[in-house]
Enzyme design. Sequence first.
Site, PDB file in Angstrom:
ATOM      1  N   GLU A 187       0.799  -1.227   0.000  1.00  0.00           N
ATOM      2  CA  GLU A 187       0.000   0.000   0.000  1.00  0.00           C
ATOM      3  C   GLU A 187       0.834   1.281   0.000  1.00  0.00           C
ATOM      4  O   GLU A 187       0.843   2.023   0.996  1.00  0.00           O
ATOM      5  CB  GLU A 187      -0.932   0.011   1.211  1.00  0.00           C
ATOM      6  CG  GLU A 187      -1.915  -1.121   1.217  1.00  0.00           C
ATOM      7  CD  GLU A 187      -3.001  -0.965   2.281  1.00  0.00           C
ATOM      8  OE1 GLU A 187      -2.882  -0.070   3.135  1.00  0.00           O
ATOM      9  OE2 GLU A 187      -3.966  -1.742   2.248  1.00  0.00           O
ATOM     10  N   GLU A 378      -5.491  -8.363   1.106  1.00  0.00           N
ATOM     11  CA  GLU A 378      -6.036  -7.985   2.419  1.00  0.00           C
ATOM     12  C   GLU A 378      -7.502  -7.643   2.276  1.00  0.00           C
ATOM     13  O   GLU A 378      -7.892  -6.941   1.334  1.00  0.00           O
ATOM     14  CB  GLU A 378      -5.327  -6.748   3.005  1.00  0.00           C
ATOM     15  CG  GLU A 378      -3.960  -7.003   3.552  1.00  0.00           C
ATOM     16  CD  GLU A 378      -3.334  -5.773   4.191  1.00  0.00           C
ATOM     17  OE1 GLU A 378      -4.062  -4.836   4.585  1.00  0.00           O
ATOM     18  OE2 GLU A 378      -2.099  -5.744   4.285  1.00  0.00           O
TER      19      GLU A 378
HETATM   20  C1  GCO Z   1      -2.762  -2.067   5.368  1.00  0.00           C
HETATM   21  C2  GCO Z   1      -2.238  -2.569   6.301  1.00  0.00           C
HETATM   22  C3  GCO Z   1      -2.531  -3.272   7.503  1.00  0.00           C
HETATM   23  C4  GCO Z   1      -3.591  -2.703   8.355  1.00  0.00           C
HETATM   24  C5  GCO Z   1      -4.946  -2.998   7.820  1.00  0.00           C
HETATM   25  C6  GCO Z   1      -6.055  -2.456   8.669  1.00  0.00           C
HETATM   26  O1  GCO Z   1      -2.030  -2.689   4.512  1.00  0.00           O
HETATM   27  O2  GCO Z   1      -3.496  -1.140   5.408  1.00  0.00           O
HETATM   28  O3  GCO Z   1      -1.588  -3.527   5.564  1.00  0.00           O
HETATM   29  O4  GCO Z   1      -1.271  -3.161   8.037  1.00  0.00           O
HETATM   30  O5  GCO Z   1      -3.469  -3.256   9.613  1.00  0.00           O
HETATM   31  O6  GCO Z   1      -5.076  -2.450   6.563  1.00  0.00           O
HETATM   32  O7  GCO Z   1      -5.972  -1.082   8.748  1.00  0.00           O
END
Ligand code: GCO
Length: 485
Positions: A187, A378
Amino acid sequence: MNSSLSDQLPSAFFPASTPANLTRADFGPDFRWGASAAAYQTEGAWKTHGKGRSIWDDFTDRSGRISRNEDGRVAADFYHRYETDLNLARSLGMSAFRFSVSWPRVLPEGTGAINRHGLGFYDRLVDACLARGLEPWLTLYHWDLPSALQARGGWTNRQVVGWLSEYAEVMARHLGDRVQHWMVLNEPMVFVGAGHLLGLHAPGRRSLGAFLGAAHHAALAQAEGGRALRALLPASARIGTTFSCSQLTPRTPGNARDEAATRRTDALLNRFFVEPTLGLGYPLAELPLVAWLLQRYHKSGDEQLLKFDFDFWGIQNYTREVARAAPWLPPHWAALVPAKQRGVPTTDMGWEVCPESIYHMLRQYAAYPGAPQLVITESGSAFPDELLPGRVPDAARRAYLQAAIGQVRRAQLEGVDVGGYFAWSLTDNFEWAQGYAPRFGLIHVDYETQQRTIKDSGLWYREFLGGAPPKAGRVKVAGEASAAQ
Ligand code: GCO
């Protein structure tokens, strides 16, 4: 959906568009099912065995910007408990596990001398995944930049492109024989934006210039890191990177100013890092201020360097956002309307419960000519948990998981090539600026005792996945029986 659940929860959890009666088999035999985690959020062991400091060690120490002043020094103690956690992942029927490598654990100074103990941990972790039939999916950079590199400007120094490539090479040389799936960045818009413009994440900057410099260097590093991996990995390896994204809708549909603000926000939040990889450059037609400021960092020939032919894109989605015109707010003159103000059901992060967002984003990314396979790297939700003896009845997380998986299938049924679903997260962990309060895990962590308890959402996932297939020759690890219950 079980009717008692739908009686308890708002209808946002049950989109009518969700295909009914889904089974694992509907997604095909090659579809990967797993969960994701990240080094700083889970490992702990912040200075064990020669690990160097990261910008998150510094930020949690000094910024005063983390809820309850919490930090990741111990986190879910994954560094010491990875075998237990992998046993649990296996027991739920997963076929893959996504984790990140802590750059300063391997290269304490960011470049140069390798910490053999640090590398040894990832050796053991990868071997432990493979021994359990869990395919390791490795992310190189999930936000824990070595402090030594931050001292040299971090992401605002163009040299970071070379630093990341050197680190990619170390990992490829070491694990390329066993790890097939690699992701360069996690991200970029979040670590660049929250870290350099909003000051919410490490390194805590609040500067438009730092933001755009870091953004350009991250986009270059994303492609260059891909090339570094490609040069060293076997031809069968699959190289990807991940993008945060949210479906965007205007505050007032039909209102021209809100509609235009929505397009600008989409350009910034959803399109900015993906389009350069395809040779389309940044979406600057929608972002004139960004176009003007970015010139300072852009060198001739960069258009070519920004391109990389990824084998897959990791799509990470949690919610939908609503945008409105905000003529006072650079760089895109738009603002997001908080879900709480909109009166919609929200998660513990304050994010709108909107499982259909995942479907819309899959459609949007798949529509790019030349898009590779998409993988949900994710997807998840945070809700407060109640720990009962041996049980966590997390109806809302369970319903969200079920709905999100349904929306992935909806996209597949419409022809989108989706290759996997990784729930965020395997266990509860350190949620950055929010500390330990928001819980995303399928497995509950009692931070006092580090005891794991599979939540109802995890039990549902296990039922959906059909539980762990028997695996010949599997080594039973101490602690497994009690942890797996
Ligand atoms: C993300 C993050 C995670 C967060 C999840 C929840 O990639 O944004 O990889 O580290 O914990 O998104 O906010």
